[in-house]
Write a protein that holds these residues in place. Structure first.
Motif, PDB file in Angstrom:
ATOM      1  N   LEU A 119       0.866  -1.184   0.000  1.00  0.00           N
ATOM      2  CA  LEU A 119       0.000   0.000   0.000  1.00  0.00           C
ATOM      3  C   LEU A 119       0.894   1.221   0.000  1.00  0.00           C
ATOM      4  CD1 LEU A 119      -2.777   1.382   0.185  1.00  0.00           C
ATOM      5  CD2 LEU A 119      -2.614   1.190   2.670  1.00  0.00           C
ATOM      6  N   MET A 120       0.945   1.920  -1.128  1.00  0.00           N
ATOM      7  CA  MET A 120       1.800   3.095  -1.257  1.00  0.00           C
ATOM      8  C   MET A 120       1.194   4.284  -0.515  1.00  0.00           C
ATOM      9  SD  MET A 120       4.338   2.027  -3.085  1.00  0.00           S
ATOM     10  CE  MET A 120       5.131   3.591  -3.499  1.00  0.00           C
ATOM     11  N   LEU A 121       2.065   5.152  -0.021  1.00  0.00           N
ATOM     12  CA  LEU A 121       1.605   6.375   0.646  1.00  0.00           C
ATOM     13  C   LEU A 121       0.783   7.234  -0.296  1.00  0.00           C
ATOM     14  CD1 LEU A 121       1.682   8.276   3.101  1.00  0.00           C
ATOM     15  CD2 LEU A 121       3.842   9.187   2.228  1.00  0.00           C
ATOM     16  N   SER A 122       1.115   7.188  -1.585  1.00  0.00           N
ATOM     17  CA  SER A 122       0.393   7.993  -2.580  1.00  0.00           C
ATOM     18  C   SER A 122      -0.937   7.367  -2.987  1.00  0.00           C
ATOM     19  CB  SER A 122       1.265   8.167  -3.824  1.00  0.00           C
ATOM     20  OG  SER A 122       1.617   6.897  -4.369  1.00  0.00           O
ATOM     21  N   SER A 123      -1.224   6.141  -2.512  1.00  0.00           N
ATOM     22  CA  SER A 123      -2.445   5.440  -2.923  1.00  0.00           C
ATOM     23  C   SER A 123      -3.515   5.448  -1.846  1.00  0.00           C
ATOM     24  CB  SER A 123      -2.119   3.986  -3.281  1.00  0.00           C
ATOM     25  OG  SER A 123      -1.240   3.932  -4.371  1.00  0.00           O
ATOM     26  N   MET A 124      -3.409   6.386  -0.909  1.00  0.00           N
ATOM     27  CA  MET A 124      -4.419   6.446   0.143  1.00  0.00           C
ATOM     28  C   MET A 124      -4.700   7.895   0.513  1.00  0.00           C
ATOM     29  SD  MET A 124      -2.548   5.653   3.699  1.00  0.00           S
ATOM     30  CE  MET A 124      -3.934   6.483   4.455  1.00  0.00           C
ATOM     31  N   ASN A 125      -5.849   8.100   1.138  1.00  0.00           N
ATOM     32  CA  ASN A 125      -6.217   9.428   1.608  1.00  0.00           C
ATOM     33  C   ASN A 125      -5.462   9.748   2.893  1.00  0.00           C
ATOM     34  OD1 ASN A 125      -8.016   9.953  -0.453  1.00  0.00           O
ATOM     35  ND2 ASN A 125      -9.784   9.151   0.670  1.00  0.00           N
ATOM     36  N   LEU A 126      -4.974  10.972   2.996  1.00  0.00           N
ATOM     37  CA  LEU A 126      -4.318  11.405   4.221  1.00  0.00           C
ATOM     38  C   LEU A 126      -5.361  11.742   5.275  1.00  0.00           C
ATOM     39  CD1 LEU A 126      -1.490  13.662   2.754  1.00  0.00           C
ATOM     40  CD2 LEU A 126      -1.309  11.328   3.596  1.00  0.00           C
ATOM     41  N   PRO A 127      -4.999  11.669   6.565  1.00  0.00           N
ATOM     42  CA  PRO A 127      -5.971  11.950   7.623  1.00  0.00           C
ATOM     43  C   PRO A 127      -6.597  13.328   7.549  1.00  0.00           C
ATOM     44  CG  PRO A 127      -4.015  10.899   8.520  1.00  0.00           C
ATOM     45  CD  PRO A 127      -3.709  11.209   7.083  1.00  0.00           C
ATOM     46  N   GLN A 171     -13.486   6.863   1.727  1.00  0.00           N
ATOM     47  CA  GLN A 171     -13.768   6.947   3.148  1.00  0.00           C
ATOM     48  C   GLN A 171     -14.075   5.587   3.762  1.00  0.00           C
ATOM     49  OE1 GLN A 171     -13.540   9.642   5.090  1.00  0.00           O
ATOM     50  NE2 GLN A 171     -12.818  10.850   3.351  1.00  0.00           N
ATOM     51  N   LYS A 172     -14.523   4.619   2.946  1.00  0.00           N
ATOM     52  CA  LYS A 172     -14.874   3.305   3.499  1.00  0.00           C
ATOM     53  C   LYS A 172     -13.643   2.450   3.759  1.00  0.00           C
ATOM     54  CE  LYS A 172     -15.756   1.375  -1.114  1.00  0.00           C
ATOM     55  NZ  LYS A 172     -16.776   0.759  -1.993  1.00  0.00           N
ATOM     56  N   TYR A 173     -12.485   2.843   3.208  1.00  0.00           N
ATOM     57  CA  TYR A 173     -11.257   2.104   3.460  1.00  0.00           C
ATOM     58  C   TYR A 173     -10.485   2.760   4.597  1.00  0.00           C
ATOM     59  CZ  TYR A 173     -12.292   0.377  -1.243  1.00  0.00           C
ATOM     60  OH  TYR A 173     -12.912  -0.163  -2.345  1.00  0.00           O
ATOM     61  N   GLY A 174      -9.485   2.048   5.088  1.00  0.00           N
ATOM     62  CA  GLY A 174      -8.629   2.619   6.116  1.00  0.00           C
ATOM     63  C   GLY A 174      -8.478   1.694   7.309  1.00  0.00           C
ATOM     64  N   LYS A 175      -8.092   2.275   8.445  1.00  0.00           N
ATOM     65  CA  LYS A 175      -7.802   1.511   9.648  1.00  0.00           C
ATOM     66  C   LYS A 175      -9.089   1.019  10.305  1.00  0.00           C
ATOM     67  CE  LYS A 175      -5.139   1.898  13.954  1.00  0.00           C
ATOM     68  NZ  LYS A 175      -4.289   2.796  14.768  1.00  0.00           N
ATOM     69  N   LEU A 176      -9.060  -0.234  10.778  1.00  0.00           N
ATOM     70  CA  LEU A 176     -10.211  -0.843  11.448  1.00  0.00           C
ATOM     71  C   LEU A 176      -9.882  -1.018  12.923  1.00  0.00           C
ATOM     72  CD1 LEU A 176     -11.005  -3.588   8.777  1.00  0.00           C
ATOM     73  CD2 LEU A 176     -12.106  -1.357   9.027  1.00  0.00           C
ATOM     74  N   GLU A 177     -10.800  -0.549  13.767  1.00  0.00           N
ATOM     75  CA  GLU A 177     -10.571  -0.615  15.209  1.00  0.00           C
ATOM     76  C   GLU A 177     -11.836  -1.084  15.915  1.00  0.00           C
ATOM     77  OE1 GLU A 177      -7.491   2.803  16.390  1.00  0.00           O
ATOM     78  OE2 GLU A 177      -9.279   3.619  15.404  1.00  0.00           O
ATOM     79  N   ARG A 178     -11.665  -1.482  17.167  1.00  0.00           N
ATOM     80  CA  ARG A 178     -12.778  -1.873  18.048  1.00  0.00           C
ATOM     81  C   ARG A 178     -13.578  -3.038  17.457  1.00  0.00           C
ATOM     82  NH1 ARG A 178     -13.245   3.624  17.815  1.00  0.00           N
ATOM     83  NH2 ARG A 178     -15.336   3.641  16.938  1.00  0.00           N
ATOM     84  N   GLY A 179     -12.875  -4.130  17.208  1.00  0.00           N
ATOM     85  CA  GLY A 179     -13.555  -5.296  16.663  1.00  0.00           C
ATOM     86  C   GLY A 179     -12.658  -6.517  16.657  1.00  0.00           C
ATOM     87  N   ALA A 222     -19.378   7.480   8.780  1.00  0.00           N
ATOM     88  CA  ALA A 222     -18.464   8.241   7.906  1.00  0.00           C
ATOM     89  C   ALA A 222     -18.531   9.709   8.285  1.00  0.00           C
ATOM     90  CB  ALA A 222     -18.844   8.052   6.448  1.00  0.00           C
ATOM     91  N   ARG A 223     -17.360  10.349   8.354  1.00  0.00           N
ATOM     92  CA  ARG A 223     -17.306  11.747   8.792  1.00  0.00           C
ATOM     93  C   ARG A 223     -16.816  12.640   7.665  1.00  0.00           C
ATOM     94  NH1 ARG A 223     -14.964   9.112  13.405  1.00  0.00           N
ATOM     95  NH2 ARG A 223     -16.454   9.028  15.116  1.00  0.00           N
ATOM     96  N   ASP A 224     -17.558  12.659   6.569  1.00  0.00           N
ATOM     97  CA  ASP A 224     -17.176  13.498   5.435  1.00  0.00           C
ATOM     98  C   ASP A 224     -17.239  14.977   5.796  1.00  0.00           C
ATOM     99  OD1 ASP A 224     -16.871  11.222   4.050  1.00  0.00           O
ATOM    100  OD2 ASP A 224     -18.754  11.343   2.952  1.00  0.00           O
TER     101      ASP A 224
END
Length: 327
Positions: A119-127, A171-179, A222-224
């Protein structure tokens, strides 16, 4: 994932065997013309020309199957699609993976494949949500986004010279927590139009990864709108506000109610039962299994017992026979 050890008595063995035989007979009626085992002969027309693909062998003028599976034909190509196979990535697959290494401008993920995905840094949304070029500062702060052992949801982008690449530009991709992260055989998760499921009645998000990694966690909205507000502020203000808000608000936000935790465990145990029985794992079947355990007033740990596994198999056999009768 913890495997279920079934210790069946004689009655349970007979009941389970009857249910599985019923399921096998129902499925064989659908694919009897195409199902083959090792050394079966595959009828072909040599006049039209034949291209022998995966799982086939030319032996004494006949096309022989070398694996167990279903015969597929694409124009002149004949091949056997194995029923039980390792995960083979395809572009667009929704996968769940675990970060194994933070490298230069990239993360390496374990995705239950023969090699780690990239997963490249350029292939994801920044926080901060801003679409811009990645800088050296972003590269230095990569561990603040994902670090080792973090669970991530992403999409297969394709193969490149250095391996399998992923992307997480949504927005649906990214880190998964609490599960919980569960591992099942990949062939039990079929490719479908929808792999993200919100089980509203339980307050749980379910992600069925095509690679056999399944995520069951607390529902996250989702927090758009928050991203939009952050785009209007300078970057230093965003960083400062994030540091100041990492106290009571984040603690309340990351607290998972006990009822939701119980629902997560109940759904996870339903997936374990279905995996042990070898059933295709779908959101509908998971929900039915959870509802069955609730209707029987079973505790969460009792779902891993032998009797409940037999009941699930009998219920699935009955459901499929009714569906077959209506059809």
């Amino acid at each position: 994932m913890r495997e279920i050890q079934l210790s069946l008595n004689k009655t349970q063995k007979i009941r389970l065997q009857r249910a599985l035989e019923k399921l096998e007979s129902l499925s064989s009626k659908v694919n009897s013309h195409a199902s083959v085992t090792i050394a079966d002969s595959i009828p072909v027309s040599y006049e039209d020309g034949v291209l022998k693909g995966h799982g086939t062998l030319d032996f004494n003028g006949e096309v022989i199957s070398t694996v167990c599976g279903v015969v597929e034909r694409v124009n002149k190509l004949v091949y056997v699609r194995t029923l039980r196979a390792k995960y083979k990535p395809e572009v667009g697959d929704i996968i769940v993976g675990r970060v194994s290494e933070v490298a230069q401008k990239r993360w390496r993920l374990d995705i239950n494949y023969s090699q780690d995905a990239v997963l490249m840094l350029s292939s994801m949304n920044l926080p901060d949500g801003i679409q811009r070029r990645r800088t050296a500062l972003d590269e230095l702060n990569m561990r603040s986004i994902f670090e080792e052992d973090d669970v991530i949801c992403a999409e297969v982008r394709g193969f490149q010279h250095d391996g399998l690449h992923l992307q997480a530009r949504s927005q649906k991709y990214g880190k998964l927590e609490r599960g919980q992260l569960l591992t099942v055989p990949p062939y039990l998760v079929k490719r479908r139009k929808q792999h993200f499921h919100h089980l509203e009645q339980y307050g749980v998000d379910l992600i069925l990864g095509c690679n056999g990694f399944i995520w069951v966690g607390e529902h996250v909205e989702a927090r758009d709108d928050m991203v939009g507000d952050q785009e209007k502020k300078p970057e230093w203000q965003n960083t400062k506000s994030q540091k100041n808000s990492m106290s009571l608000e984040d603690q309340e936000r990351t607290y998972t109610p006990i009822e939701t935790r119980q629902n997560i465990c109940r759904i996870a145990n339903a997936i374990r039962v279905l995996s042990t029985l070898g059933f295709n794992i779908t959101a509908e079947l998971i929900t039915e299994t959870v509802n069955l355990s609730s209707s029987l007033n079973l505790d969460i740990h009792q779902m891993l017992g032998s009797e409940f596994c037999v009941l699930v198999a009998e219920g699935e056999a009955e459901r499929r026979s009714l569906t077959k009768g209506r059809g």
